[in-house]
Design a protein around this motif. Sequence first.
Motif, PDB file in Angstrom:
ATOM      1  N   ASP A 116      -3.952   5.984  -4.941  1.00 17.22           N
ATOM      2  CA  ASP A 116      -3.271   4.715  -5.201  1.00 17.22           C
ATOM      3  C   ASP A 116      -2.625   4.744  -6.589  1.00 17.22           C
ATOM      4  O   ASP A 116      -2.828   5.670  -7.374  1.00 17.22           O
ATOM      5  N   HIS A 117      -1.845   3.726  -6.889  1.00 18.96           N
ATOM      6  CA  HIS A 117      -1.048   3.689  -8.109  1.00 18.96           C
ATOM      7  C   HIS A 117      -1.927   3.689  -9.360  1.00 18.96           C
ATOM      8  O   HIS A 117      -1.624   4.374 -10.345  1.00 18.96           O
ATOM      9  N   GLU A 159       0.852  -1.193   0.000  1.00 16.92           N
ATOM     10  CA  GLU A 159       0.000   0.000   0.000  1.00 16.92           C
ATOM     11  C   GLU A 159       0.888   1.243   0.000  1.00 16.92           C
ATOM     12  O   GLU A 159       1.630   1.499   0.937  1.00 16.92           O
ATOM     13  N   ARG A 193       1.070   5.509  -1.564  1.00 11.89           N
ATOM     14  CA  ARG A 193       0.328   6.654  -2.077  1.00 11.89           C
ATOM     15  C   ARG A 193       1.173   7.391  -3.101  1.00 11.89           C
ATOM     16  O   ARG A 193       2.394   7.484  -2.963  1.00 11.89           O
TER      17      ARG A 193
END
Length: 125
Positions: free
Chosen positions: A102-103, A54, A56
């Motif tokens: 997120d990615h 996880e 950012r």
Amino acid sequence: MHVSLINVLVLALFVVGGGLVALMVTITQRSYKVDERSEHWVVYPSAEGAPQPESRWSVVLDEPGKRPVLVVQAIRTLTGAGPGPAEAMLDVVPSTIVSGVDHATATKAQAALVRAGARARMAQA
């Protein structure tokens, strides 16, 4: 019907060559199946089903490009900002357009800006 010796030789080479290709494909497929069952099979982090770390991301606008109107529209779509704040982001570069996402979201935002003609990059937040 007249069949020349060259035509027969070409046909024979085609049949033998095709047989060799089929044999090579079969051997290759069997070797992959053996590798999948071996104890050294590795699941890479980006593989589907593997746990993703996880993290950012931020999308930073480096240069508005030659089509600033399209870039302003893309910024408004991504951020929900009005026309004034979106144009202000073009005046001060580099400017962070999206942060803390997120990615996948960051990748889509960067692609939207690049399609509009801007130069943008992703940075890990």
